[in-house]
Motif scaffolding. Structure first.
Motif, PDB file in Angstrom:
ATOM      1  N   THR A  59       0.797  -1.032  -0.108  1.00 42.03           N
ATOM      2  CA  THR A  59       0.074   0.119   0.063  1.00 42.03           C
ATOM      3  C   THR A  59       0.804   1.300  -0.063  1.00 42.03           C
ATOM      4  OG1 THR A  59      -0.107  -0.034   2.365  1.00 42.03           O
ATOM      5  CG2 THR A  59      -1.856  -1.040   1.144  1.00 42.03           C
ATOM      6  N   PRO A  60       0.447   2.256  -0.598  1.00 39.12           N
ATOM      7  CA  PRO A  60      -0.450   2.378  -1.266  1.00 39.12           C
ATOM      8  C   PRO A  60      -0.497   1.695  -2.666  1.00 39.12           C
ATOM      9  CG  PRO A  60       0.603   4.603  -1.534  1.00 39.12           C
ATOM     10  CD  PRO A  60       1.162   3.643  -0.551  1.00 39.12           C
ATOM     11  N   ARG A  61      -1.461   1.380  -3.548  1.00 46.74           N
ATOM     12  CA  ARG A  61      -1.315   0.951  -5.044  1.00 46.74           C
ATOM     13  C   ARG A  61      -0.595   2.091  -5.998  1.00 46.74           C
ATOM     14  NH1 ARG A  61      -3.616  -3.643  -6.803  1.00 46.74           N
ATOM     15  NH2 ARG A  61      -2.326  -3.106  -8.514  1.00 46.74           N
ATOM     16  N   TYR A  62      -1.233   3.252  -5.724  1.00 46.79           N
ATOM     17  CA  TYR A  62      -0.815   4.319  -6.458  1.00 46.79           C
ATOM     18  C   TYR A  62      -0.850   5.339  -5.589  1.00 46.79           C
ATOM     19  CZ  TYR A  62      -3.155   1.219 -10.117  1.00 46.79           C
ATOM     20  OH  TYR A  62      -3.387   0.274 -10.970  1.00 46.79           O
ATOM     21  N   LEU A  63       0.238   6.156  -6.102  1.00 49.45           N
ATOM     22  CA  LEU A  63       0.512   7.439  -5.374  1.00 49.45           C
ATOM     23  C   LEU A  63       1.209   8.564  -6.085  1.00 49.45           C
ATOM     24  CD1 LEU A  63       0.726   8.757  -2.447  1.00 49.45           C
ATOM     25  CD2 LEU A  63       2.924   7.819  -2.230  1.00 49.45           C
ATOM     26  N   VAL A  64       0.486   9.653  -5.975  1.00 52.12           N
ATOM     27  CA  VAL A  64       0.749  11.082  -6.798  1.00 52.12           C
ATOM     28  C   VAL A  64       1.157  11.891  -5.638  1.00 52.12           C
ATOM     29  CG1 VAL A  64       0.298  12.607  -8.494  1.00 52.12           C
ATOM     30  CG2 VAL A  64      -0.728  10.484  -8.843  1.00 52.12           C
ATOM     31  N   THR A  93       4.214   8.345  -8.714  1.00 49.56           N
ATOM     32  CA  THR A  93       4.312   9.648  -9.718  1.00 49.56           C
ATOM     33  C   THR A  93       4.752  10.620  -8.818  1.00 49.56           C
ATOM     34  OG1 THR A  93       2.829   8.673 -11.275  1.00 49.56           O
ATOM     35  CG2 THR A  93       3.576  10.941 -11.375  1.00 49.56           C
ATOM     36  N   VAL A  94       5.915  11.354  -9.026  1.00 52.97           N
ATOM     37  CA  VAL A  94       6.461  12.344  -8.474  1.00 52.97           C
ATOM     38  C   VAL A  94       6.460  13.598  -9.382  1.00 52.97           C
ATOM     39  CG1 VAL A  94       8.186  13.551  -7.205  1.00 52.97           C
ATOM     40  CG2 VAL A  94       7.983  11.155  -6.897  1.00 52.97           C
ATOM     41  N   LEU A  95       5.361  14.826  -8.959  1.00 54.65           N
ATOM     42  CA  LEU A  95       5.441  15.920  -9.796  1.00 54.65           C
ATOM     43  C   LEU A  95       6.297  16.985  -9.586  1.00 54.65           C
ATOM     44  CD1 LEU A  95       1.336  16.040  -9.533  1.00 54.65           C
ATOM     45  CD2 LEU A  95       2.659  14.749 -11.231  1.00 54.65           C
TER      46      LEU A  95
END
Lengths: 115, 115
Positions: A7-12, A113-115
């Motif tokens: 966890t998490p499965r997706y992280l922005v 994903t790192v913005l």
């Protein structure tokens, strides 16, 4: 499917944030691993552990750190996320001891994903 | 250096047909395991088949079989009676006895199955 969870499965997240990716397994495996995988590419080992209080760096240099305080838990931390950290992170575990076949069981991954 | 090479980035097969995925590796060790892992789109990586290097007999698992040529350092995967669910990224991997179970992965082959 294997009993290994991430966890998490997706992280922005924005640049400079501290993040922790969680990995846990219920199989009692001593060995655990973190891999980094860019889309459609091979996996690169970034950290591994042979048991509680054991952690080692893998073949691919990474700015992340790991800890192994409990057998079932192997979290990965980035103190200050950067866009270059954007990737998929896969956790895996395997049994050890006599009769072990080095088969690794993988979690579903965290896509960061790192913005 | 110990390396694993998959020379086919993409392969395609008609449903119910047979397809062979290639893998070669380079090592001076004599005791090792070879694996094929399957990574379906957005799903967990799972083990397809495993081969111990000391075994001359090729491993089989239902529709999946390998052609292990130790002298040639070749480890191909044959999928018979291909099904739509076989569509995935397939990774060949190598690990060594008594080296902690770390896996060295190939670049992957993306298999598509046409109905």
């Amino acid at each position: 499917e294997a009993d290994i969870y991430q966890t998490p499965r997706y992280l922005v997240i924005g640049t400079g944030k501290k993040i922790t990716l969680e990995c846990s397994q219920t199989m009692g495996h001593d060995k655990m691993y973190w891999y980094q995988q860019d889309p459609g590419m091979e996996l690169h080992l970034i950290h591994y552990s042979y048991g509680v209080n054991s952690t080692e760096k893998g073949d691919l240099s990474s700015e992340s750190t790991v800890s192994r305080i409990r057998t079932e838990h192997f979290p990965l931390t980035l103190e200050s996320a950067r866009p270059s950290h954007t990737s998929q992170y896969l956790c895996a575990s395997s049994e050890s001891g006599a009769g072990s076949t080095d088969t690794q069981y993988f979690g579903p991954g965290t896509r960061l994903t790192v913005l | 250096a110990q390396t694993v090479t998959q020379s086919q980035p993409e392969m395609s097969v008609q449903e119910a047909e047979t397809v062979t995925l290639s893998c070669t590796y380079d090592t001076s060790e004599s005791d090792y395991y070879l694996f094929w892992y399957k990574q379906p789109p957005s799903r967990q990586m799972i083990l397809v088949i495993r081969q111990e290097a000391y075994k001359q007999q090729n491993a089989t698992e239902n529709r999946f079989s390998v052609n292990f040529q130790k002298a040639a350092k070749s480890f191909s995967l044959k999928i018979s009676d291909s099904q739509l669910g076989d569509a995935a990224m397939y990774f060949c991997a190598l690990s060594f006895y008594n080296q902690g179970g770390k896996l060295i992965f190939g670049q992957g082959t993306e298999l598509s199955v046409k109905p």
